[in-house]
Design a protein around this motif. Structure first.
Motif, mmCIF file in Angstrom:
data_model
loop_
_atom_site.group_PDB
_atom_site.id
_atom_site.type_symbol
_atom_site.label_atom_id
_atom_site.label_comp_id
_atom_site.label_asym_id
_atom_site.label_seq_id
_atom_site.Cartn_x
_atom_site.Cartn_y
_atom_site.Cartn_z
ATOM 1 N N ILE A 1 1.801 7.057 2.031
ATOM 2 C CA ILE A 1 0.448 6.531 1.862
ATOM 3 C C ILE A 1 -0.539 7.349 2.688
ATOM 4 O O ILE A 1 -1.635 7.685 2.220
ATOM 5 N N GLU B 1 -3.641 9.532 1.335
ATOM 6 C CA GLU B 1 -4.987 9.318 1.874
ATOM 7 C C GLU B 1 -5.615 10.660 2.269
ATOM 8 O O GLU B 1 -6.792 10.908 1.980
ATOM 9 N N VAL C 1 -3.830 3.275 -0.669
ATOM 10 C CA VAL C 1 -4.833 4.077 0.033
ATOM 11 C C VAL C 1 -6.156 3.316 0.055
ATOM 12 O O VAL C 1 -6.846 3.245 1.082
ATOM 13 N N ARG D 1 -6.355 0.747 2.751
ATOM 14 C CA ARG D 1 -6.692 1.287 4.073
ATOM 15 C C ARG D 1 -8.191 1.572 4.172
ATOM 16 O O ARG D 1 -8.813 1.332 5.219
ATOM 17 N N LEU E 1 -12.810 9.023 -0.529
ATOM 18 C CA LEU E 1 -12.055 7.763 -0.445
ATOM 19 C C LEU E 1 -12.890 6.607 -0.985
ATOM 20 O O LEU E 1 -12.368 5.730 -1.689
#
Length: 202
Positions: free
Chosen positions: A16, A20, A61, A64, A104
Motif C-alpha cells: 500500500i 501511495e 491508498v 490513507r 493523491l
C-alpha cells in the motif's frame, strides 16, 4: 497473530505504501502491478494474496489520504470563532491539502471501480465521515435545519468548493494563481453562508 500473518500484514502495508508513492509521483497512470511487486519483493500473482484487486489497492491508498485530510481539517477547526469563520478555514485547509497532495487527492475522485464492482462499505463510510467537518458548523449556522436539509446543504457546499478547486487547479483549462484561488474560495463560502443566514432569519 501468527508469525506468518504478521509477515503478510507487513508486506500488505508495504504494498500500500509503494502504491501511495507511485500515485503521489505520477497519478493513477503510475500504478503498475509489476513494478509494485518488484518493489515489495513478491511475485506479481502474490499481490492478489495481499489485496483483492487493484481497485482495493487504490481504495486503501485513498484511505490513507482521507486519514491525513481528516487530520488537516481537524487541526484548523479549533482556531476561528464562529461557524462562518470555521467553514472558511476548513475550505482553505481543503484547498491547501489538495495542492500539497495533488495526485493523491485527484485519485480520490478520478478512480473508477471495475465494471460490476461497487465501492465497499468501509470506503464509503470513511468518505462520509469527513462531511462532519462541514455539517457541524453548518448546524450552528442553521440551528433549525432538519437532518435531511443539513445533509443536502453540507454536500452542496462541499461540491461548490470542490468544483472551484478542481477548475482552479486544472492547468489544462483555467489554472488560477494560488492567492486568487484561495480568495475565490473564501468569498464563495462567505456568500453561501450569508445567503443561508438570510434565509434562516426569514
Amino acid at each position: 497473530m501468527s508469525e506468518t500473518q504478521r509477515r503478510r500484514e507487513e508486506q500488505r502495508q508495504a504494498l500500500i505504501a509503494a502504491a501511495e508513492r507511485a500515485i503521489a509521483a505520477q497519478g493513477l497512470a503510475g500504478l503498475k502491478a509489476r513494478e509494485l511487486a518488484s518493489e515489495v519483493g513478491c511475485s506479481l500473482g502474490a499481490i492478489y494474496n495481499l489485496v483483492q484487486d487493484m481497485d482495493e489497492l487504490v481504495l486503501r491508498v485513498g484511505s490513507r489520504t482521507l486519514s491525513r485530510l481528516d487530520v488537516a481539517l481537524t487541526e484548523v477547526e479549533s482556531g476561528p470563532e464562529g461557524a462562518v469563520e470555521r467553514l472558511v478555514a476548513i475550505a482553505l485547509a481543503y484547498c491547501r491539502f489538495a495542492r500539497a497532495n495533488l495526485h493523491l487527492w485527484r485519485t480520490l475522485f478520478d478512480h473508477r471501480m471495475a465494471e460490476g464492482s461497487e465501492v465497499p462499505d468501509w470506503a464509503v463510510s470513511e468518505q462520509m465521515q469527513l462531511f462532519r467537518h462541514i455539517a457541524v458548523p453548518l448546524s450552528e449556522l442553521l440551528p433549525n435545519a432538519g437532518g435531511d436539509r443539513l445533509t443536502l446543504l453540507t454536500r452542496t457546499l462541499f461540491s461548490a468548493v470542490h468544483g472551484v478547486l478542481v477548475l482552479g487547479l486544472d492547468e489544462k483549462l483555467i489554472a488560477v494563481p494560488v492567492a486568487a484561488l484561495e480568495q475565490q474560495i473564501d468569498m464563495l463560502v462567505r456568500l453561501v453562508c450569508a445567503g443561508l443566514g438570510s434565509e434562516e432569519s426569514r
